[in-house]
Structures are given as C-alpha cells and as structure tokens.
Scaffold this motif. Structure first.
Motif, short mmCIF file in Angstrom:
data_model
loop_
_atom_site.label_atom_id
_atom_site.label_comp_id
_atom_site.label_asym_id
_atom_site.label_seq_id
_atom_site.Cartn_x
_atom_site.Cartn_y
_atom_site.Cartn_z
N GLY A 2 0.88 -1.17 0.02
CA GLY A 2 0.12 -0.16 0.08
C GLY A 2 0.88 1.24 -0.13
N ARG A 54 2.31 4.76 -1.03
CA ARG A 54 1.48 5.75 -1.53
C ARG A 54 2.69 6.93 -2.07
N ALA A 70 2.56 9.48 -4.17
CA ALA A 70 2.21 10.63 -4.85
C ALA A 70 3.14 11.87 -4.56
N ALA A 79 1.73 3.58 -10.27
CA ALA A 79 1.11 3.88 -9.07
C ALA A 79 -0.29 4.10 -9.05
N ALA A 80 -0.83 5.11 -10.04
CA ALA A 80 -2.29 5.09 -10.18
C ALA A 80 -3.24 3.94 -10.40
N ALA A 140 -2.16 0.82 -9.10
CA ALA A 140 -2.35 0.23 -8.21
C ALA A 140 -3.13 0.80 -7.07
N ASP A 141 -3.54 2.17 -7.21
CA ASP A 141 -4.31 2.97 -6.46
C ASP A 141 -5.81 2.96 -6.93
N SER A 176 -6.75 3.96 -9.86
CA SER A 176 -7.26 5.37 -10.73
C SER A 176 -6.86 4.73 -12.24
N THR A 202 -3.93 13.75 -1.73
CA THR A 202 -3.87 12.57 -1.93
C THR A 202 -3.27 11.76 -2.85
N HIS A 203 -3.33 12.37 -4.22
CA HIS A 203 -2.84 11.65 -5.38
C HIS A 203 -1.76 12.30 -5.74
N SER A 211 -1.81 13.98 -10.84
CA SER A 211 -3.43 13.62 -11.05
C SER A 211 -4.26 14.85 -10.80
N ASP A 254 -14.02 8.66 -9.45
CA ASP A 254 -13.46 7.63 -8.75
C ASP A 254 -12.33 6.72 -9.76
#
Length: 512
Positions: free
Chosen positions: A69, A71, A73, A104-105, A107-108, A110, A404-405, A409, A468
C-alpha cells in the motif's frame, strides 16, 4: 548548453549511467530495500536535479515492488518538479516517470490516470534518441505496466520497441525479454478458455528463455520457471533429464517476486500429483495478489480440486475466476470509452484553441483561453455593443486530490474539467481557465436565466463524471456564480459580483 563531447557533461552522464546500473541490478534481483537505501543516500548528498530525479524514480520503483500500500504521490510530484528544472535533457527519465506514475495510479485504482500517463510516456519515448540499456529498461517497464493493466497487445508492442532499441544499441534482445509480459498474456489466454493458445505462448517463452537464459535477469528467470511449471500443470513437461529452465527462484521480500515464486510452488505441486499440497499453499496469504492476474490462483485451485475429484469445488473456483475476468473485461471497455471521450474532448479543445489561436492567450495545461484572452474577448464584445453573462467556477475537493494523489493527478483533473466545459458550452461561448482551480465561461447575448441553464449542464457533467476512476476516494464537485456583463461594462466588477454569488452557493452547500 554543454556540447555532446564536453568532458564534464560526459562525466555527469557516466555517473548517472553507473548509478542506474546499480539500481537496476538491485531491483531485478528483488532487493528493493537496498535500492531504496541507496536512493536515500543520493537524494541526501546531491544537488543535481537529474541525479536526484533518477534516485527518486528508483525509490518509487522499489516501493511499488515491495507492495504494502505504498503511496508515492509526494515523491512523484517531486520528480516532476526536478524534471521541469532540468528542462528537456532526459526523455528517458521523463518517460520512466510517467510509466511509474501510471503504475502507481493503477495500484491505487485510478485507471484513467494510469492510461493518461502511459500515453504521455509513449509520446516521450517515441522521440527518445538514447540507445542503451537504460533506454531499453524504460520500454521494458512500460511493457510490464501495460501488461499488469490487462492491455496485452500494447504490452507486446512496447516489448518489441525495446527489442528494436537492443538491436540499435548492439546488445542482446534478452535485455528486453519482458517474460513477465509474455507469461501474463499466456495465462490470460487460459483464463479465457483458450488453453491451446496459452500452451503455445508458454512454449515460446520457454524456447526463448532456454536460449537467452545466461543473459536473463533474475526477474525474467523467475517468470521463465513459472512458465515451465505452468506448462507442466497443463501436461507439458520437460523431457526426462532436461533441467527446469529458470533454475532456483530467489527468496525476496518483494511482492513482485514472492507471489510468482509461491505460485510456482503451487504449479509444481499440481504437476507432481500433490493437489492437496497445492490447495494448502493456495490457502496461504502469499498466494493472493495480482502479479499474475487475480484470476490465476482461482484457476490453479480449480485444477487442483479436479485432480482430487472435487468437481463441484472445481466448478465454483472456475466461476470465481470468470467473475474476475468478466469484471476486468468490463473495466477495459470502460477505459476504452473514456479514451474515446477524452479524444473527443481534445478535438473540441483544439477547435477552441484554433479560434483563439494566439499562444500567449492560451493556458498551456488545459489548452483553454487564459485571462488575457478573457480581457480581449470582453473588449471584442464591447466593440460590437454586445452584452453577456459571465460565470465563475470554483472546484470543490480539488485540494484533497493534490494532497492524496499528487499534482500530476490534479493536472489531469483540470484537463478533464476543461474537456467537460468544452463539451457543455455553445460554439459562440468562451470557456477559459481563470487561474488555479478556477474557470470562467462568457456567454455572449445571453441573459442570466438562460446562462443558469447552461450552468446546470456544466454542473451535471462535472457531478456525473466518474471521478473515482481518475482519483479514487476524492470526489470532485464545483460551485458556480453568475453576473451580467453589459456592453462596455467593467469586467472586473462583474467578476467580483459572480465571485460573491459563487461563494454564497458554496456556503449554502456546506453541511450545517
């Protein structure tokens, strides 16, 4: 600018290349923790933007390999800023940045952001003149990222581009073997009941791997061994006395290795007629993950249960597998529709840009007219004695997107808003970026009642967008205020009036 043969420039390039080789050797061996530690040392000691950008890129790669997990960003935002500082001196690093941002997006969750970054990466890499192992590795990373997202044809296309660079650089094509790409494509065929195609593709992997094995990375040898084990599950074993290709598999904490190694043991247990042992292994957390596709553990479970004679259980496992691949096929179709919509948006934005063609009057991020064009448009309306309605738009939730992103993004959200504005207004209207996350529309010869109808269409398009898919968990909304601009009126005063109405609306929407 330093000349190509300038000794300081060459020394700088040699340092970047030497560090890149060290990073690559660690990452493909499943030693991501060591790669991250090396990156942190370089980041702490160096003030060179390209050197720090490369170290951050490798750190992000290591974090993604470890799973858990991560992150990344904020790190990706820092890489983007460093690459901007360095200008256009490294298409390879820019391409690698977009590939990692895409992964990364993905995996998130997005999907739209992931696809957008891959498109940008491909555009950068198509113009890359660098022909060396580092350039090949970037195409390799693009290939496996496309593969992980389920775009198998695009993944193979990127693999072939990397192999062409191998030929140009005079290095072995095994340096862009992309066996992860090829194995994932093959097992996806089996999930879709095209087992003969799966067998054929796995045999191609094994045949290539046997020839190229001395030049393969540890990562590729891991997937080569999986290909051989998966063939054995389907009844295609190596000849007696022939060694298993791929050799021993590494003991690594990286999730990118551990699930493949674990499922190799599952396959070998099934092939050795130990289905109960295979089922025991499949019940462990290490068997869960998406490195070979979420459907693969279910397919192996079905085969193992069939070997035990539990046909009802095997059918249920097949149904679980089918639910996953049906869901993924639907997601791919949605992504394709998103890409068509995005292309239509870009067509409309290009039309708007041509109508307001001066580059000094266009916003470089969104392609919309900017404040200078707003002023000029208002002057044109005044010159012909036309009044207008002015709408000011402020995005709700945009800060959370950046926090967050990351800002890359956030940029995609702004570009998508620009596309939605372009779709929603009429041909004579002016949609524009006012600044930051504020936009404006000017509607000539329009009263406020009609303007609010147009505003309703804009609001509905923003609220109805699938945010989303682009920035999971961070919904985007908008508030809008309107004011009348009489012919020759004071635009600044009208903007203030629209701003007052906008914040009145924003306050009304806040929960009590």
């Amino acid at each position: 600018m330093a000349r190509r043969d300038d000794p300081p420039a060459r020394a700088h390039g040699d340092q970047l290349s030497a560090e890149w080789v060290t990073f690559r050797d660690l990452l493909v061996a499943g030693r991501s923790a060591e790669a991250i530690a090396l990156a942190d040392r370089i980041i702490a000691e160096s003030g060179d933007p390209l050197r720090v950008a490369q170290a951050l890129i490798e750190k992000v790669a290591g974090l993604l390999n470890q799973g858990g997990g991560a992150r990344p960003a904020p790190l990706l935002d820092r890489i983007a800023e460093l690459l901007r500082q360095a200008g256009h001196h490294s298409p390879r690093l820019s391409g690698e940045y977009h590939v990692l941002a895409a992964y990364a997006a993905f995996a998130d969750g997005s999907m739209s952001t992931a696809v957008s970054n891959l498109v940008q990466a491909e555009r950068v890499l198509r113009g890359m003149t660098e022909a060396n192992q580092a350039a090949v590795s970037t195409w390799h990373d693009m290939s496996v990222t496309y593969s992980a997202m389920g775009f198998h044809a695009k993944a193979v296309e990127a693999m072939r581009a990397g192999r062409r660079v191998c030929v140009a650089a005079g290095i072995a094509e095994a340096n862009c073997a992309c066996l992860e790409t090829l194995v994932r494509s093959a097992v996806a065929r089996d999930h879709q009941a095209m087992t003969e195609d799966c067998v054929r593709e796995l045999w191609e992997v094994v045949t290539f791997g046997r020839t190229a094995e001395p030049d393969l990375t540890v990562s590729d040898r891991t997937y080569l061994r999986y290909a051989a084990a998966r063939l054995a599950v389907l009844g295609h074993r190596p000849a007696d006395g022939e060694p298993v290709p791929g050799g021993t598999t590494p003991d690594s904490p990286d999730q990118s290795f551990s699930q493949v190694v674990y499922l190799t043991a599952v396959c070998e247990a099934i092939a050795d007629d130990r289905p109960d042992e295979a089922l025991r292994l499949l019940g462990q957390p290490a068997a869960v993950g998406a490195w070979l596709g979420e459907a693969e553990p279910h397919r192996l479970r079905s085969i193992a249960l069939s070997r035990l004679g539990d046909h009802a259980g095997a059918i249920e496992a097949e149904r679980a597998m089918l639910r996953i691949i049906t869901r993924d096929d639907g997601t791919l179709r949605d992504r394709y529709i998103d890409s068509v919509n995005a292309r239509l948006d870009q067509d409309r934005l290009r039309q708007i840009a041509q109508e307001h063609a001066d580059a000094a009057m266009s916003d470089p991020l969104t392609g919309l007219p900017n404040r200078r064009r707003i002023q000029a448009f208002a002057a044109e309306l005044a010159a012909r004695g036309a009044d207008a309605a002015v709408g000011l738009i402020d995005l709700d939730g945009f800060k959370a997107v950046n926090d967050t992103h990351g800002h890359s993004s956030g940029d995609l959200v702004l570009q998508r808003i620009a596309g939605l504005l372009a779709q929603s207004v009429r041909g004579q209207d002016l949609p524009a970026r006012f600044g930051g996350d504020e936009f404006m529309v000017i509607l000539p010869d329009t009263g406020l009642a009609e303007a609010r109808e147009v505003g309703g269409r804009i609001t509905a398009s923003v609220v109805g967008e699938d945010w989303d898919a682009l920035v999971p968990g961070t919904p985007v909304g908008m508030s809008m205020g309107w004011a009348s601009l009489p012919a020759g009126g004071d635009l600044d005063a009208v903007v203030r009036a629209a701003d007052t109405e906008l914040y009145r609306e924003k306050r009304a929407l806040r929960p009590a």
